[in-house]
Scaffold this active site. Structure first.
Site, PDB file in Angstrom:
ATOM      1  N   ARG A  72      -2.041  21.946 -14.574  1.00  0.00           N
ATOM      2  CA  ARG A  72      -1.115  20.843 -14.896  1.00  0.00           C
ATOM      3  C   ARG A  72      -1.392  20.245 -16.277  1.00  0.00           C
ATOM      4  O   ARG A  72      -0.489  19.755 -16.934  1.00  0.00           O
ATOM      5  CB  ARG A  72      -1.163  19.758 -13.813  1.00  0.00           C
ATOM      6  CG  ARG A  72      -0.148  18.668 -14.086  1.00  0.00           C
ATOM      7  CD  ARG A  72       0.166  17.800 -12.896  1.00  0.00           C
ATOM      8  NE  ARG A  72       1.186  16.830 -13.260  1.00  0.00           N
ATOM      9  CZ  ARG A  72       1.791  16.018 -12.428  1.00  0.00           C
ATOM     10  NH1 ARG A  72       1.495  16.059 -11.139  1.00  0.00           N
ATOM     11  NH2 ARG A  72       2.703  15.169 -12.851  1.00  0.00           N
TER      12      ARG A  72
ATOM     13  N   ASN B 188       0.554  18.826 -21.030  1.00  0.00           N
ATOM     14  CA  ASN B 188       0.245  17.826 -22.048  1.00  0.00           C
ATOM     15  C   ASN B 188       0.140  18.412 -23.448  1.00  0.00           C
ATOM     16  O   ASN B 188      -0.481  17.794 -24.327  1.00  0.00           O
ATOM     17  CB  ASN B 188      -1.055  17.100 -21.690  1.00  0.00           C
ATOM     18  CG  ASN B 188      -0.790  16.003 -20.682  1.00  0.00           C
ATOM     19  OD1 ASN B 188       0.076  15.172 -20.887  1.00  0.00           O
ATOM     20  ND2 ASN B 188      -1.518  16.019 -19.590  1.00  0.00           N
TER      21      ASN B 188
ATOM     22  N   HIS C 245       0.379  16.144 -26.431  1.00  0.00           N
ATOM     23  CA  HIS C 245       0.323  14.756 -25.965  1.00  0.00           C
ATOM     24  C   HIS C 245      -0.950  14.033 -26.412  1.00  0.00           C
ATOM     25  O   HIS C 245      -0.934  12.815 -26.574  1.00  0.00           O
ATOM     26  CB  HIS C 245       0.425  14.692 -24.437  1.00  0.00           C
ATOM     27  CG  HIS C 245       1.819  14.941 -23.919  1.00  0.00           C
ATOM     28  ND1 HIS C 245       2.541  16.072 -24.218  1.00  0.00           N
ATOM     29  CD2 HIS C 245       2.625  14.198 -23.120  1.00  0.00           C
ATOM     30  CE1 HIS C 245       3.720  16.011 -23.619  1.00  0.00           C
ATOM     31  NE2 HIS C 245       3.801  14.888 -22.949  1.00  0.00           N
TER      32      HIS C 245
ATOM     33  N   ARG D 122       0.807  -1.232   0.000  1.00  0.00           N
ATOM     34  CA  ARG D 122       0.000   0.000   0.000  1.00  0.00           C
ATOM     35  C   ARG D 122       0.837   1.279   0.000  1.00  0.00           C
ATOM     36  O   ARG D 122       0.367   2.349   0.347  1.00  0.00           O
ATOM     37  CB  ARG D 122      -0.989   0.028   1.168  1.00  0.00           C
ATOM     38  CG  ARG D 122      -1.935  -1.150   1.165  1.00  0.00           C
ATOM     39  CD  ARG D 122      -3.161  -0.901   2.015  1.00  0.00           C
ATOM     40  NE  ARG D 122      -3.998  -2.074   2.032  1.00  0.00           N
ATOM     41  CZ  ARG D 122      -3.908  -3.047   2.932  1.00  0.00           C
ATOM     42  NH1 ARG D 122      -3.006  -2.955   3.900  1.00  0.00           N
ATOM     43  NH2 ARG D 122      -4.703  -4.081   2.874  1.00  0.00           N
TER      44      ARG D 122
ATOM     45  N   GLU E 203      -3.806  17.561 -11.301  1.00  0.00           N
ATOM     46  CA  GLU E 203      -4.286  17.951 -12.626  1.00  0.00           C
ATOM     47  C   GLU E 203      -5.772  18.296 -12.661  1.00  0.00           C
ATOM     48  O   GLU E 203      -6.541  17.764 -13.462  1.00  0.00           O
ATOM     49  CB  GLU E 203      -3.959  16.851 -13.651  1.00  0.00           C
ATOM     50  CG  GLU E 203      -4.031  17.377 -15.082  1.00  0.00           C
ATOM     51  CD  GLU E 203      -3.427  16.440 -16.105  1.00  0.00           C
ATOM     52  OE1 GLU E 203      -2.281  16.006 -15.912  1.00  0.00           O
ATOM     53  OE2 GLU E 203      -4.123  16.153 -17.090  1.00  0.00           O
TER      54      GLU E 203
ATOM     55  N   HIS F   7       8.235   8.264 -27.339  1.00  0.00           N
ATOM     56  CA  HIS F   7       7.249   9.169 -26.754  1.00  0.00           C
ATOM     57  C   HIS F   7       7.531  10.625 -27.166  1.00  0.00           C
ATOM     58  O   HIS F   7       6.632  11.337 -27.626  1.00  0.00           O
ATOM     59  CB  HIS F   7       7.266   9.030 -25.227  1.00  0.00           C
ATOM     60  CG  HIS F   7       6.364   9.993 -24.528  1.00  0.00           C
ATOM     61  ND1 HIS F   7       4.990   9.902 -24.562  1.00  0.00           N
ATOM     62  CD2 HIS F   7       6.643  11.089 -23.778  1.00  0.00           C
ATOM     63  CE1 HIS F   7       4.464  10.890 -23.862  1.00  0.00           C
ATOM     64  NE2 HIS F   7       5.452  11.631 -23.378  1.00  0.00           N
TER      65      HIS F   7
HETATM   66  P1  NAD Z   1      12.715   5.090 -21.959  1.00  0.00           P
HETATM   67  O1  NAD Z   1      12.528   4.995 -20.524  1.00  0.00           O
HETATM   68  O2  NAD Z   1      12.172   4.013 -22.830  1.00  0.00           O
HETATM   69  O3  NAD Z   1      14.270   5.273 -22.276  1.00  0.00           O
HETATM   70  C1  NAD Z   1      14.683   5.387 -23.600  1.00  0.00           C
HETATM   71  C2  NAD Z   1      15.791   4.388 -23.942  1.00  0.00           C
HETATM   72  O4  NAD Z   1      17.027   4.869 -23.426  1.00  0.00           O
HETATM   73  C3  NAD Z   1      15.593   3.018 -23.357  1.00  0.00           C
HETATM   74  O5  NAD Z   1      16.053   2.056 -24.268  1.00  0.00           O
HETATM   75  C4  NAD Z   1      16.489   3.043 -22.122  1.00  0.00           C
HETATM   76  O6  NAD Z   1      16.897   1.779 -21.710  1.00  0.00           O
HETATM   77  C5  NAD Z   1      17.643   3.856 -22.631  1.00  0.00           C
HETATM   78  N1  NAD Z   1      18.430   4.572 -21.645  1.00  0.00           N
HETATM   79  C6  NAD Z   1      17.992   5.194 -20.531  1.00  0.00           C
HETATM   80  N2  NAD Z   1      18.974   5.874 -19.962  1.00  0.00           N
HETATM   81  C7  NAD Z   1      20.072   5.667 -20.705  1.00  0.00           C
HETATM   82  C8  NAD Z   1      21.408   6.129 -20.625  1.00  0.00           C
HETATM   83  N3  NAD Z   1      21.796   6.993 -19.696  1.00  0.00           N
HETATM   84  N4  NAD Z   1      22.291   5.682 -21.547  1.00  0.00           N
HETATM   85  C9  NAD Z   1      21.894   4.838 -22.542  1.00  0.00           C
HETATM   86  N5  NAD Z   1      20.637   4.413 -22.685  1.00  0.00           N
HETATM   87  C10 NAD Z   1      19.741   4.819 -21.777  1.00  0.00           C
HETATM   88  O7  NAD Z   1      12.071   6.458 -22.544  1.00  0.00           O
HETATM   89  P2  NAD Z   1      11.947   7.939 -21.963  1.00  0.00           P
HETATM   90  O8  NAD Z   1      11.880   8.812 -23.152  1.00  0.00           O
HETATM   91  O9  NAD Z   1      12.928   8.218 -20.906  1.00  0.00           O
HETATM   92  O10 NAD Z   1      10.535   7.922 -21.233  1.00  0.00           O
HETATM   93  C11 NAD Z   1       9.353   7.745 -21.974  1.00  0.00           C
HETATM   94  C12 NAD Z   1       8.277   7.289 -21.014  1.00  0.00           C
HETATM   95  O11 NAD Z   1       8.040   8.309 -20.035  1.00  0.00           O
HETATM   96  C13 NAD Z   1       6.950   7.028 -21.684  1.00  0.00           C
HETATM   97  O12 NAD Z   1       6.446   5.807 -21.209  1.00  0.00           O
HETATM   98  C14 NAD Z   1       6.070   8.183 -21.226  1.00  0.00           C
HETATM   99  O13 NAD Z   1       4.724   7.830 -21.147  1.00  0.00           O
HETATM  100  C15 NAD Z   1       6.650   8.479 -19.873  1.00  0.00           C
HETATM  101  N6  NAD Z   1       6.423   9.838 -19.407  1.00  0.00           N
HETATM  102  C16 NAD Z   1       5.917   9.998 -18.162  1.00  0.00           C
HETATM  103  C17 NAD Z   1       5.726  11.256 -17.661  1.00  0.00           C
HETATM  104  C18 NAD Z   1       5.259  11.443 -16.247  1.00  0.00           C
HETATM  105  O14 NAD Z   1       4.929  12.562 -15.871  1.00  0.00           O
HETATM  106  N7  NAD Z   1       5.244  10.401 -15.459  1.00  0.00           N
HETATM  107  C19 NAD Z   1       6.040  12.389 -18.437  1.00  0.00           C
HETATM  108  C20 NAD Z   1       6.568  12.195 -19.709  1.00  0.00           C
HETATM  109  C21 NAD Z   1       6.748  10.903 -20.189  1.00  0.00           C
HETATM  110  N1  GLY Z   2       3.984  14.967 -18.169  1.00  0.00           N
HETATM  111  C1  GLY Z   2       2.766  15.585 -17.758  1.00  0.00           C
HETATM  112  C2  GLY Z   2       2.602  15.744 -16.292  1.00  0.00           C
HETATM  113  O1  GLY Z   2       3.461  15.384 -15.527  1.00  0.00           O
HETATM  114  O2  GLY Z   2       1.591  16.229 -15.861  1.00  0.00           O
END
Ligand code: NAD
Ligand code: GLY
Length: 365
Positions: free
Chosen positions: A238, A242, A245, A118, A234, A262
């Site tokens: 917030r 997006n 997005h 939890r 949000e 992404h």
């Molecule tokens: P990712 O986590 O897939 O990383 C991209 C690639 O880079 C992967 O293959 C990873 O293994 C590799 N990698 C990571 N760090 C590395 C490093 N230092 N050196 C070499 N390779 C490395 O992609 P991302 O772009 O970081 O994140 C995208 C995700 O984030 C999506 O799922 C998206 O929905 C999410 N997201 C969430 C929020 C939020 O507010 N929570 C906001 C924006 C995006």
């Molecule tokens: N990436 C959008 C948010 O964090 O609200």
């Protein structure tokens, strides 16, 4: 080192930004309550940084949890692997989950921390530019559902965010560009002068200039922290984070998770949001073109997939989390540096935006 704060009362937390922070145990120690730490990473990042972070956390009993890499693994099955590891190693409620990786790992490890017994403590150690400027800050955690991106998750804030800018040196250039899409977003939605700074420094950023990267990350995290501090869950401002997005998530879902990164989908989606804002008469053609040019210079796609139909966009956008009472709210621009979230637009303008000739728009730049 720069330290920022996400101001959420009792749940406030610091964001540490600097070179070589992965080796500094004194930054993490105040945020770890028990003796057990689980470092959640993936098959790509673990060989690069897991050993180092484990040594930094040498005062604790460290459990490595290495997941398969990729957006296509951001699902229930992979989440279950985290719970399997925690339970097998008898991790108790005072355990701390540390996310070491990009946004996929951060979102999944955060969701696991929110659910395990939890809720247990959680620290973000983001290693992609995108996760350093966006996903590690603000407490959104989630997995994907085959019918929609990030549809199952929780708001769950970390205890701290540790950004080691040196980790970007191993990041593939395509991933760096994907992160720049979210950096440019902050300029477009709330910081017009930042757009000018980015126009001057985009080449330095792509060449991994340390000072430029630190400044871009600091300014992006400051913008995000301010928005999250004002509207954690949000209900208002917030949603402006997006920008691009809603169109972008439709592209990701239609193309198959992981086919478009992404950030790439957000870039093309942002071009569509710029186009729609222009069609509504809110921004000029010069403003639209300025945004598109910057995305292009950042190495990002600026044309949505040409085989994707308006009907497919509408189908995916109808399950967007910004749909309220059946009405699709979109993030658009009143002007460069000012975003608005609205469902008050003629449907025809949305349809015209989806059907616009983007290759022709880009060709005239
Ligand atoms: P990712 O986590 O897939 O990383 C991209 C690639 O880079 C992967 O293959 C990873 O293994 C590799 N990698 C990571 N760090 C590395 C490093 N230092 N050196 C070499 N390779 C490395 O992609 P991302 O772009 O970081 O994140 C995208 C995700 O984030 C999506 O799922 C998206 O929905 C999410 N997201 C969430 C929020 C939020 O507010 N929570 C906001 C924006 C995006
Ligand atoms: N990436 C959008 C948010 O964090 O609200």
């Amino acid at each position: 080192m720069q330290t920022l704060k996400v101001d959420l009362g009792e749940r406030s937390y610091p964001i540490y930004i600097g070179e070589g922070l992965l080796d500094q145990p004194e930054l993490l120690a105040p945020h770890i309550a028990g003796r057990q730490v689980a470092i959640v990473s993936n098959e790509t990042v673990a060989p690069l940084y897991l050993e180092r972070l484990s040594q930094t956390l040498g005062a604790y009993k460290v459990l490595p949890v290495v997941l398969p890499d990729g957006e296509s693994h951001k699902n229930w099955e992979t989440l279950q692997l985290i719970f399997d590891a925690l339970l097998t190693a008898r991790h108790d409620r005072r355990t701390t989950v540390v996310a070491l990786g990009g946004g996929v790992i951060g979102d999944m490890a955060g969701f696991a921390a929110a659910c395990y017994q939890r809720g247990v403590d959680f620290i973000q150690v983001p290693t992609t530019l995108l996760s350093q400027v966006d996903s590690s800050v603000g407490g959104k955690t989630a997995i994907n559902h085959p019918l929609g991106k990030n549809m199952v998750g929780a708001f769950y804030q970390p205890n701290a965010v540790l950004i080691d800018t040196a980790s970007l040196r191993t990041l593939p250039p395509r991933e760096l560009s994907a992160g720049l899409a979210e950096v440019i977003k902050y300029g477009l939605i709330c910081d017009e002068p930042f757009l000018g700074w980015l126009e001057d420094h985009v080449d330095a950023l792509r060449n991994l200039d340390g000072a430029a990267l630190t400044e871009a990350i600091r300014r992006s995290c400051a913008a995000k922290a301010a928005v999250v501090g004002a509207d954690e869950r949000e209900s208002g401002v917030r949603a402006t984070l997006n920008l691009g997005h809603t169109f972008g998530h439709a592209i990701e879902t239609q193309m198959g998770y992981g086919v478009w990164l992404h950030g790439e989908a957000v870039a093309a989606g942002t071009v569509m949001a710029l186009e729609m804002s222009m069609r509504l008469g809110w921004i000029s053609q010069q403003d639209r073109d300025r945004g598109i040019r910057l995305m292009q210079r950042a190495g990002l796609p600026v044309v949505p997939p040409q085989d994707m139909t308006p009907a497919q966009f509408m189908q995916h956008m109808s399950v967007d989390k910004k749909v309220l009472d059946g009405r699709l709210r979109l993030v658009l621009l009143n002007k460069l540096g000012e975003a608005v979230v609205t469902d008050d637009y003629p449907q025809q303008i949305l349809q015209d935006t989806l059907a616009a000739d983007y290759p022709a728009i880009v060709a005239q730049l």
